[in-house]
Design a protein around this motif. Structure first.
Motif, PDB file in Angstrom:
ATOM      1  N   HIS A  52       0.822  -1.211   0.000  1.00 43.65           N
ATOM      2  CA  HIS A  52       0.000   0.000   0.000  1.00 43.65           C
ATOM      3  C   HIS A  52       0.855   1.260   0.000  1.00 43.65           C
ATOM      4  O   HIS A  52       0.527   2.239  -0.675  1.00 43.65           O
ATOM      5  N   LEU A  53       1.955   1.236   0.752  1.00 44.70           N
ATOM      6  CA  LEU A  53       2.831   2.407   0.754  1.00 44.70           C
ATOM      7  C   LEU A  53       3.483   2.605  -0.613  1.00 44.70           C
ATOM      8  O   LEU A  53       3.647   3.747  -1.078  1.00 44.70           O
ATOM      9  N   ALA A  54       3.873   1.488  -1.237  1.00 41.26           N
ATOM     10  CA  ALA A  54       4.430   1.593  -2.591  1.00 41.26           C
ATOM     11  C   ALA A  54       3.388   2.142  -3.559  1.00 41.26           C
ATOM     12  O   ALA A  54       3.691   2.994  -4.416  1.00 41.26           O
ATOM     13  N   ALA A  55       2.150   1.671  -3.436  1.00 38.98           N
ATOM     14  CA  ALA A  55       1.073   2.149  -4.301  1.00 38.98           C
ATOM     15  C   ALA A  55       0.782   3.628  -4.057  1.00 38.98           C
ATOM     16  O   ALA A  55       0.553   4.405  -5.000  1.00 38.98           O
ATOM     17  N   MET A  56       0.793   4.019  -2.786  1.00 41.95           N
ATOM     18  CA  MET A  56       0.544   5.419  -2.448  1.00 41.95           C
ATOM     19  C   MET A  56       1.648   6.314  -3.013  1.00 41.95           C
ATOM     20  O   MET A  56       1.391   7.453  -3.452  1.00 41.95           O
TER      21      MET A  56
ATOM     22  N   GLU B 262      -8.597   7.950  -5.543  1.00 44.14           N
ATOM     23  CA  GLU B 262      -8.027   6.604  -5.398  1.00 44.14           C
ATOM     24  C   GLU B 262      -6.964   6.575  -4.303  1.00 44.14           C
ATOM     25  O   GLU B 262      -6.841   5.583  -3.569  1.00 44.14           O
ATOM     26  N   LEU B 263      -6.193   7.650  -4.202  1.00 44.15           N
ATOM     27  CA  LEU B 263      -5.200   7.737  -3.144  1.00 44.15           C
ATOM     28  C   LEU B 263      -5.863   7.748  -1.759  1.00 44.15           C
ATOM     29  O   LEU B 263      -5.398   7.095  -0.814  1.00 44.15           O
ATOM     30  N   GLN B 264      -6.980   8.474  -1.667  1.00 45.33           N
ATOM     31  CA  GLN B 264      -7.723   8.499  -0.403  1.00 45.33           C
ATOM     32  C   GLN B 264      -8.301   7.121  -0.082  1.00 45.33           C
ATOM     33  O   GLN B 264      -8.263   6.660   1.063  1.00 45.33           O
ATOM     34  N   LYS B 265      -8.833   6.452  -1.102  1.00 44.94           N
ATOM     35  CA  LYS B 265      -9.372   5.114  -0.913  1.00 44.94           C
ATOM     36  C   LYS B 265      -8.286   4.140  -0.467  1.00 44.94           C
ATOM     37  O   LYS B 265      -8.489   3.298   0.422  1.00 44.94           O
ATOM     38  N   LEU B 266      -7.109   4.259  -1.078  1.00 43.61           N
ATOM     39  CA  LEU B 266      -5.984   3.388  -0.722  1.00 43.61           C
ATOM     40  C   LEU B 266      -5.544   3.630   0.714  1.00 43.61           C
ATOM     41  O   LEU B 266      -5.202   2.693   1.447  1.00 43.61           O
ATOM     42  N   THR B 267      -5.567   4.877   1.140  1.00 47.43           N
ATOM     43  CA  THR B 267      -5.200   5.205   2.519  1.00 47.43           C
ATOM     44  C   THR B 267      -6.184   4.576   3.499  1.00 47.43           C
ATOM     45  O   THR B 267      -5.794   3.991   4.520  1.00 47.43           O
ATOM     46  N   ARG B 268      -7.465   4.670   3.203  1.00 49.48           N
ATOM     47  CA  ARG B 268      -8.478   4.074   4.079  1.00 49.48           C
ATOM     48  C   ARG B 268      -8.346   2.545   4.113  1.00 49.48           C
ATOM     49  O   ARG B 268      -8.512   1.922   5.163  1.00 49.48           O
ATOM     50  N   THR B 269      -8.073   1.961   2.950  1.00 43.08           N
ATOM     51  CA  THR B 269      -7.878   0.513   2.908  1.00 43.08           C
ATOM     52  C   THR B 269      -6.692   0.092   3.763  1.00 43.08           C
ATOM     53  O   THR B 269      -6.744  -0.917   4.486  1.00 43.08           O
ATOM     54  N   SER B 270      -5.609   0.879   3.696  1.00 42.59           N
ATOM     55  CA  SER B 270      -4.416   0.569   4.495  1.00 42.59           C
ATOM     56  C   SER B 270      -4.744   0.624   5.984  1.00 42.59           C
ATOM     57  O   SER B 270      -4.337  -0.248   6.755  1.00 42.59           O
ATOM     58  N   MET B 271      -5.486   1.649   6.389  1.00 42.46           N
ATOM     59  CA  MET B 271      -5.859   1.778   7.799  1.00 42.46           C
ATOM     60  C   MET B 271      -6.747   0.623   8.239  1.00 42.46           C
ATOM     61  O   MET B 271      -6.585   0.066   9.328  1.00 42.46           O
ATOM     62  N   SER B 272      -7.674   0.221   7.370  1.00 43.14           N
ATOM     63  CA  SER B 272      -8.574  -0.875   7.708  1.00 43.14           C
ATOM     64  C   SER B 272      -7.825  -2.190   7.849  1.00 43.14           C
ATOM     65  O   SER B 272      -8.028  -2.946   8.809  1.00 43.14           O
ATOM     66  N   GLU B 273      -6.917  -2.465   6.908  1.00 45.57           N
ATOM     67  CA  GLU B 273      -6.167  -3.720   6.969  1.00 45.57           C
ATOM     68  C   GLU B 273      -5.196  -3.728   8.143  1.00 45.57           C
ATOM     69  O   GLU B 273      -4.929  -4.788   8.724  1.00 45.57           O
ATOM     70  N   MET B 274      -4.662  -2.571   8.495  1.00 44.77           N
ATOM     71  CA  MET B 274      -3.781  -2.514   9.653  1.00 44.77           C
ATOM     72  C   MET B 274      -4.551  -2.828  10.926  1.00 44.77           C
ATOM     73  O   MET B 274      -4.061  -3.532  11.809  1.00 44.77           O
ATOM     74  N   ARG B 275      -5.785  -2.332  11.014  1.00 42.09           N
ATOM     75  CA  ARG B 275      -6.614  -2.677  12.187  1.00 42.09           C
ATOM     76  C   ARG B 275      -6.915  -4.167  12.221  1.00 42.09           C
ATOM     77  O   ARG B 275      -6.954  -4.791  13.289  1.00 42.09           O
ATOM     78  N   GLU B 276      -7.108  -4.776  11.050  1.00 39.76           N
ATOM     79  CA  GLU B 276      -7.355  -6.214  10.995  1.00 39.76           C
ATOM     80  C   GLU B 276      -6.128  -7.001  11.433  1.00 39.76           C
ATOM     81  O   GLU B 276      -6.247  -8.049  12.078  1.00 39.76           O
ATOM     82  N   VAL B 277      -4.935  -6.510  11.076  1.00 44.70           N
ATOM     83  CA  VAL B 277      -3.705  -7.170  11.525  1.00 44.70           C
ATOM     84  C   VAL B 277      -3.617  -7.140  13.036  1.00 44.70           C
ATOM     85  O   VAL B 277      -3.308  -8.136  13.692  1.00 44.70           O
ATOM     86  N   VAL B 278      -3.893  -5.977  13.622  1.00 43.47           N
ATOM     87  CA  VAL B 278      -3.834  -5.836  15.076  1.00 43.47           C
ATOM     88  C   VAL B 278      -4.869  -6.717  15.747  1.00 43.47           C
ATOM     89  O   VAL B 278      -4.616  -7.338  16.783  1.00 43.47           O
TER      90      VAL B 278
END
Length: 411
Positions: free
Chosen positions: A235-239, A263-279
């Motif tokens: 996600h960071l590479a994509a951003m 799309e950049l905003q959507k990618l940021t939200r996806t990253s935050m969501s997946e990070m919460r899922e990891v935690v």
């Protein structure tokens, strides 16, 4: 009410030790049980021994009282050695060395002195009662040395032979000992050594259990770190790609800028969501979604992705790990290559990703190394290879030794 209060006061002293015992860990219970068992042996046997002396004695005087008190002192040192010796405790306690050295020295002095008193050359200088008391001291000290000190000494078998030799000499000159008494030192020392060995086995088992728990924690931390790397890396590479594209569009005043920012905003939200899922530990990943995501991401970087086969050809048991491979490989392509063409091959035997544009020396890729460890634990394996500017990553789903040709495993 009053009766209940009185009953509770009577029961509490009885139940307190039992409740304390129940709260102890298993290792502490076993060491306490072993320690109390060993302490009870000299206490009971010496008590029985002195009762036998009393029963056979025609009369008792102050000399017997002195004999009993001195024997009690020797016994106290024995109990203290057992109580504080680290071999019989599950946790550090008071230093046993002072009690051990003092008790050993006292027992040896009394033992040697009592043997000297019984030497035939001194028969004219000692009375029969003194020789009888000396015999009691000899047997008592031989017993206490064998059970409380010799098991922890160097050359313990030499000590046992020496003590047994003295008892054999006494057996041949008196009628107070039997052959059982002669082998007592070996039996007592062997019993203690066996008890120490069983405690050591329990301690080793407890250490193994603690080490296993520690390894599980470490493994979970590594898993968490790897999943965080896998999730945020792409996600960071994509951003980064999206932001560069947005910056270029902004300089040209291109109308597509708003769409890229969305799309950049959507990618940021996806990253935050997946990070919460990891935690939270509930994250899942889908192979088909990752393939589509790789297409979109590589297209934004002006890299052509060709897909051979479909995700349905990959076994459902292998799809999640293959999805991680697609994500990690896509991230590496964006970070470490100047690729223009990428080929993704999906089949029931393997998932393979080939890309061109590799101009630098390939160093250790930590993401692929961790992924390879996960693959091997699942019965698969991961290989990487390079020919010219072509870099290949292969996940072998049905791995056998015959499958490997010239591939080089990830380091």
């Amino acid at each position: 009410m009053v009766k209940d209060f009185k009953f509770s006061r009577l029961v509490t002293p009885v139940m307190a030790p039992l409740n304390s015992w129940r709260k102890l860990p298993n290792l502490a219970k076993y060491t306490l049980y072993t320690r109390l068992s060993l302490q009870s042996i000299p206490v009971v046997l010496l008590l029985v021994y002195f009762l036998a002396v009393i029963a056979n004695a025609q009369s008792l005087d102050l000399s017997f009282l002195w004999l009993f008190i001195s024997g009690l002192v020797l016994l106290v040192f024995t109990v203290l050695v057992y109580e504080f010796h680290p071999s019989l405790n599950s946790r550090p306690r008071r230093n046993v060395q002072p009690f051990f050295v003092a008790g050993l020295a006292l027992n040896l002095v009394v033992f040697v002195a009592s043997v000297i008193v019984q030497l035939p050359v001194l028969e004219g200088f000692t009375t029969e009662s003194i020789r009888a008391f000396a015999l009691v001291y000899t047997v008592t000290c031989a017993f206490l040395l064998s059970i409380a000190y010799v098991p922890w000494l160097n050359y313990r078998w030499a000590w046992i032979i020496a003590i047994s030799g003295v008892l054999w000499w006494i057996n041949t000159t008196t009628n107070y000992l039997t052959a059982i008494g002669v082998i007592m030192p070996a039996a007592m020392a062997g019993t203690v050594r066996l008890s120490i060995w069983t405690v050591d086995v329990m301690k080793e088992a407890e250490r193994s259990r603690e080490l296993e728990a520690s390894l599980r924690v470490t493994e979970e931390r590594l898993r968490f770190a790897q999943e965080l790397h896998d999730t945020l890396g792409q996600h960071l590479a994509a951003m980064s790609v999206k932001s560069e594209l947005a910056l270029a569009l902004a300089k040209r005043g291109d109308d597509r800028l708003e769409n890229e920012l969305r799309e950049l905003q959507k990618l940021t939200r996806t990253s935050m969501s997946e990070m919460r899922e990891v935690v939270s530990g509930y994250r899942t990943i889908n192979l088909a979604t990752e393939v589509e995501g790789a297409k979109s991401l590589l297209a934004d970087a002006h890299i052509n992705l060709s897909v051979i086969g479909t995700t349905s050809q990959v076994s459902p048991d292998h799809r999640e790990l293959c999805a991680w491979l697609v994500r990690e490989a896509t991230t590496n392509i964006l970070r470490h290559s100047d690729a223009t063409d990428v080929t993704l091959t999906l089949s029931s035997k393997e998932v393979r990703i080939d890309n061109n544009g590799v101009t630098k020396e390939i160093t250790k890729l930590s993401g692929l190394s961790a992924l390879r460890s996960r693959a091997e634990s699942a019965g698969m394996t991961l290989f990487v290879s390079r020919e010219g500017d072509i870099f290949s990553v292969r996940m072998l789903l049905d791995y056998t030794d015959d499958t490997v040709a010239t591939e080089r495993p990830t380091s």
